[in-house]
Design an enzyme around this catalytic site. Structure first.
Site, PDB file in Angstrom:
ATOM      1  N   ILE A   1       4.739   4.273  -4.885  1.00 26.45           N
ATOM      2  CA  ILE A   1       5.741   5.259  -5.606  1.00 26.45           C
ATOM      3  C   ILE A   1       5.646   6.313  -6.731  1.00 26.45           C
ATOM      4  O   ILE A   1       4.129   5.826  -7.549  1.00 26.45           O
ATOM      5  CB  ILE A   1       6.531   3.757  -6.746  1.00 26.45           C
ATOM      6  CG1 ILE A   1       7.818   3.762  -6.942  1.00 26.45           C
ATOM      7  CG2 ILE A   1       5.141   2.344  -7.390  1.00 26.45           C
ATOM      8  CD1 ILE A   1       8.500   2.606  -7.754  1.00 26.45           C
ATOM      9  N   PRO A   2       5.973   6.764  -7.021  1.00 28.18           N
ATOM     10  CA  PRO A   2       5.777   7.786  -8.123  1.00 28.18           C
ATOM     11  C   PRO A   2       5.807   7.286  -9.576  1.00 28.18           C
ATOM     12  O   PRO A   2       6.321   6.216  -9.876  1.00 28.18           O
ATOM     13  CB  PRO A   2       7.224   8.504  -8.263  1.00 28.18           C
ATOM     14  CG  PRO A   2       7.601   8.764  -6.129  1.00 28.18           C
ATOM     15  CD  PRO A   2       7.500   7.172  -6.086  1.00 28.18           C
TER      16      PRO A   2
ATOM     17  N   TYR B   1      25.623   2.495 -13.431  1.00 31.02           N
ATOM     18  CA  TYR B   1      25.652   3.328 -14.475  1.00 31.02           C
ATOM     19  C   TYR B   1      27.258   4.391 -14.139  1.00 31.02           C
ATOM     20  O   TYR B   1      27.088   4.476 -13.124  1.00 31.02           O
ATOM     21  CB  TYR B   1      24.082   4.188 -14.070  1.00 31.02           C
ATOM     22  CG  TYR B   1      23.094   3.613 -14.966  1.00 31.02           C
ATOM     23  CD1 TYR B   1      23.372   2.473 -14.993  1.00 31.02           C
ATOM     24  CD2 TYR B   1      22.137   4.352 -14.480  1.00 31.02           C
ATOM     25  CE1 TYR B   1      22.383   1.653 -15.965  1.00 31.02           C
ATOM     26  CE2 TYR B   1      20.894   3.336 -14.566  1.00 31.02           C
ATOM     27  CZ  TYR B   1      21.282   1.827 -15.168  1.00 31.02           C
ATOM     28  OH  TYR B   1      19.583   1.558 -16.010  1.00 31.02           O
TER      29      TYR B   1
ATOM     30  N   GLY C   1       9.433   8.689 -12.575  1.00 30.35           N
ATOM     31  CA  GLY C   1      10.407   8.698 -12.078  1.00 30.35           C
ATOM     32  C   GLY C   1      11.916   9.104 -13.300  1.00 30.35           C
ATOM     33  O   GLY C   1      11.179   9.410 -14.387  1.00 30.35           O
ATOM     34  N   LEU C   2      13.052   9.288 -12.845  1.00 28.41           N
ATOM     35  CA  LEU C   2      13.501   9.728 -13.462  1.00 28.41           C
ATOM     36  C   LEU C   2      15.005   8.560 -14.030  1.00 28.41           C
ATOM     37  O   LEU C   2      15.381   8.380 -13.302  1.00 28.41           O
ATOM     38  CB  LEU C   2      14.479  11.287 -13.217  1.00 28.41           C
ATOM     39  CG  LEU C   2      15.928  11.653 -14.211  1.00 28.41           C
ATOM     40  CD1 LEU C   2      14.604  12.399 -15.261  1.00 28.41           C
ATOM     41  CD2 LEU C   2      16.703  12.765 -13.305  1.00 28.41           C
ATOM     42  N   GLY C   3      14.767   8.535 -15.333  1.00 28.11           N
ATOM     43  CA  GLY C   3      16.195   7.589 -15.427  1.00 28.11           C
ATOM     44  C   GLY C   3      17.414   7.594 -15.826  1.00 28.11           C
ATOM     45  O   GLY C   3      17.797   9.229 -15.679  1.00 28.11           O
TER      46      GLY C   3
ATOM     47  N   GLY D   1       0.781  -1.262  -0.142  1.00 32.42           N
ATOM     48  CA  GLY D   1       0.144  -0.154  -0.041  1.00 32.42           C
ATOM     49  C   GLY D   1       0.559   1.688   0.185  1.00 32.42           C
ATOM     50  O   GLY D   1       0.817   2.722  -0.112  1.00 32.42           O
TER      51      GLY D   1
HETATM   52  P1  NAP Z   1      14.364   6.410 -22.834  1.00 31.25           P
HETATM   53  O1  NAP Z   1      14.411   6.706 -21.269  1.00 31.25           O
HETATM   54  O2  NAP Z   1      13.601   6.436 -23.733  1.00 31.25           O
HETATM   55  O3  NAP Z   1      15.443   7.803 -24.144  1.00 31.25           O
HETATM   56  C1  NAP Z   1      15.766   8.835 -23.217  1.00 31.25           C
HETATM   57  C2  NAP Z   1      16.284   9.458 -24.405  1.00 31.25           C
HETATM   58  O4  NAP Z   1      15.127  10.476 -24.645  1.00 31.25           O
HETATM   59  C3  NAP Z   1      17.126  10.418 -23.957  1.00 31.25           C
HETATM   60  O5  NAP Z   1      17.423  10.689 -25.318  1.00 31.25           O
HETATM   61  C4  NAP Z   1      17.098  11.576 -23.956  1.00 31.25           C
HETATM   62  O6  NAP Z   1      17.194  13.068 -24.261  1.00 31.25           O
HETATM   63  C5  NAP Z   1      15.384  11.893 -24.899  1.00 31.25           C
HETATM   64  N1  NAP Z   1      14.229  12.817 -23.762  1.00 31.25           N
HETATM   65  C6  NAP Z   1      13.252  12.400 -22.415  1.00 31.25           C
HETATM   66  N2  NAP Z   1      12.699  13.369 -22.852  1.00 31.25           N
HETATM   67  C7  NAP Z   1      11.888  13.871 -24.711  1.00 31.25           C
HETATM   68  C8  NAP Z   1      11.205  14.073 -24.882  1.00 31.25           C
HETATM   69  N3  NAP Z   1      10.329  14.768 -24.358  1.00 31.25           N
HETATM   70  N4  NAP Z   1      11.542  14.606 -26.515  1.00 31.25           N
HETATM   71  C9  NAP Z   1      12.380  14.471 -26.812  1.00 31.25           C
HETATM   72  N5  NAP Z   1      13.663  13.069 -26.767  1.00 31.25           N
HETATM   73  C10 NAP Z   1      13.116  13.015 -24.747  1.00 31.25           C
HETATM   74  O7  NAP Z   1      15.562   5.807 -22.590  1.00 31.25           O
HETATM   75  P2  NAP Z   1      16.536   5.205 -21.237  1.00 31.25           P
HETATM   76  O8  NAP Z   1      17.040   5.963 -21.126  1.00 31.25           O
HETATM   77  O9  NAP Z   1      17.229   4.290 -22.104  1.00 31.25           O
HETATM   78  O10 NAP Z   1      15.358   4.617 -20.491  1.00 31.25           O
HETATM   79  C11 NAP Z   1      15.216   5.274 -19.299  1.00 31.25           C
HETATM   80  C12 NAP Z   1      15.943   4.797 -18.674  1.00 31.25           C
HETATM   81  O11 NAP Z   1      15.420   3.623 -17.489  1.00 31.25           O
HETATM   82  C13 NAP Z   1      17.036   4.946 -17.836  1.00 31.25           C
HETATM   83  O12 NAP Z   1      17.784   5.812 -18.157  1.00 31.25           O
HETATM   84  C14 NAP Z   1      17.449   3.805 -16.456  1.00 31.25           C
HETATM   85  O13 NAP Z   1      17.595   4.266 -15.704  1.00 31.25           O
HETATM   86  C15 NAP Z   1      16.534   2.696 -17.174  1.00 31.25           C
HETATM   87  N6  NAP Z   1      17.217   1.258 -17.924  1.00 31.25           N
HETATM   88  C16 NAP Z   1      17.116   0.595 -17.692  1.00 31.25           C
HETATM   89  C17 NAP Z   1      17.384  -0.498 -18.321  1.00 31.25           C
HETATM   90  C18 NAP Z   1      17.621  -1.707 -17.668  1.00 31.25           C
HETATM   91  O14 NAP Z   1      18.162  -2.892 -18.244  1.00 31.25           O
HETATM   92  N7  NAP Z   1      16.751  -2.188 -16.159  1.00 31.25           N
HETATM   93  C19 NAP Z   1      18.124  -0.307 -19.311  1.00 31.25           C
HETATM   94  C20 NAP Z   1      17.379   0.111 -19.698  1.00 31.25           C
HETATM   95  C21 NAP Z   1      17.423   2.070 -19.008  1.00 31.25           C
HETATM   96  P3  NAP Z   1      17.831  13.881 -22.917  1.00 31.25           P
HETATM   97  O15 NAP Z   1      18.836  12.884 -22.114  1.00 31.25           O
HETATM   98  O16 NAP Z   1      18.770  14.516 -23.664  1.00 31.25           O
HETATM   99  O17 NAP Z   1      17.496  15.284 -22.453  1.00 31.25           O
END
Ligand code: NAP
Length: 274
Positions: A15-16, A60, A19-21, A12
């Site tokens: 979690i937001p 990371y 979040g910010l990746g 219960g």
């Molecule tokens: P994403 O969030 O789908 O895309 C990030 C990219 O999109 C960045 O280049 C960003 O640019 C751009 N962007 C962000 N908002 C935008 C918008 N409103 N319009 C146009 N472009 C936009 O991809 P992701 O980084 O792969 O995934 C998000 C997070 O998930 C990661 O950062 C990480 O924390 C996590 N992740 C986890 C795993 C895992 O194995 N568990 C694998 C991959 C990712 P700017 O930075 O220039 O703003």
């Protein structure tokens, strides 16, 4: 400031929904200190705008991303933040996990993480070993919740057997363009078992912005394609999204998804998008 929305964890607690990746903030798999000022500025801007949920990993930036997050959150009330980090597959043996979380906590400058995830499965290391450590660190309060990432249905079920605590989340790729974990019934399993599905790469690494089909729907809401892609995710039960963004413009735009309420008809159209 846009009002945050939340999803319920199994007990219960909340979690937001957004979040910010932080992948590639502070380096890929090794530290890159050259962008520190820009990345710290992005993280502080995110906090100013209302982001409270941060997703990172010991991998990371070779740990540097955690250090940067640690610097950015200093001064914020710990209980108002939701911090997720992950243990890398090569560290999944019992002692490796315990050492990994110590390192993450030190770099983040906090005493516990909200969610600790196994980043990827490692078939070479028995899940029983990994969960022996996960159980201990949760017992000690070093993690409020434990979970997994990139786990299919079989591994998720096995994790439930080995974990003393309910599996709180499975972080997997999930977006309008990437629905493997919906098709292979992981999403349904999560929804039935009160497991949060954290969708990563939720805007297809930025690629959804150029999609005219998504753009046509977005126009009707005076929204952007990225906002529609995120709204489609966070309207689903138990689903949370963690878009990564570094520019103020993207950070603000993505938060705006919290105000987009898609109609059932539009959700249906988006469901059929391939
Ligand atoms: P994403 O969030 O789908 O895309 C990030 C990219 O999109 C960045 O280049 C960003 O640019 C751009 N962007 C962000 N908002 C935008 C918008 N409103 N319009 C146009 N472009 C936009 O991809 P992701 O980084 O792969 O995934 C998000 C997070 O998930 C990661 O950062 C990480 O924390 C996590 N992740 C986890 C795993 C895992 O194995 N568990 C694998 C991959 C990712 P700017 O930075 O220039 O703003």
């Amino acid at each position: 400031m846009v009002e945050m929305r939340y999803a319920p964890l199994y007990d219960g607690a909340l979690i937001p929904r957004l979040g910010l990746g932080t992948w590639k903030m502070g380096g890929d798999s090794s530290p890159d200190y050259s962008q520190d000022e820009r990345i710290l500025d992005a993280l502080r801007t995110a906090l100013d705008l209302g982001y409270r949920h941060f997703d990172t990993s010991e991998m990371y930036g070779g740990g540097h991303t955690e250090e940067l997050i640690g610097q950015a959150i200093r001064g914020y009330k710990r209980q108002e933040l939701f911090i997720t980090t992950k243990v890398w597959p090569s560290n999944l043996h019992y002692r490796g996990v315990l050492k990994a979380i110590e390192g993450s906590l030190q770099r983040l400058g906090i005493e516990y993480v909200d969610l600790y995830l196994i980043h990827w499965p490692n078939p070479q290391i028995p899940l029983a070993d990994t969960f022996k450590a996960m159980n201990e660190l949760a017992d000690q309060g070093l993690a409020r919740y434990v979970g997994v990432s990139n786990f299919d249905l079989r591994l998720l079920e096995q994790s439930q057997i080995h974990s003393k605590y309910p599996i709180a989340a499975n972080q997997v790729p999930y977006s309008l363009y990437q629905r493997t974990y919906r098709q292979n019934e992981v999403l349904e399993f999560c929804q039935e078992n009160k497991i949060i599905l954290i969708g990563y790469s939720p805007i297809g690494k930025g690629s959804v912005v150029a999609d005219r089909r998504i753009g046509a729907i977005a126009d009707r809401y005076q929204a952007t394609p990225a906002q529609v892609a995120l709204a489609w995710l966070i309207q689903q039960p138990q689903v949370v999204a963690i878009p990564k963004a570094t520019s103020r413009e993207h950070l603000e735009e993505n938060l705006g998804a919290l105000e987009v309420k898609l109609t059932e008809e539009d959700v249906e159209v988006l469901n059929r998008l391939s």
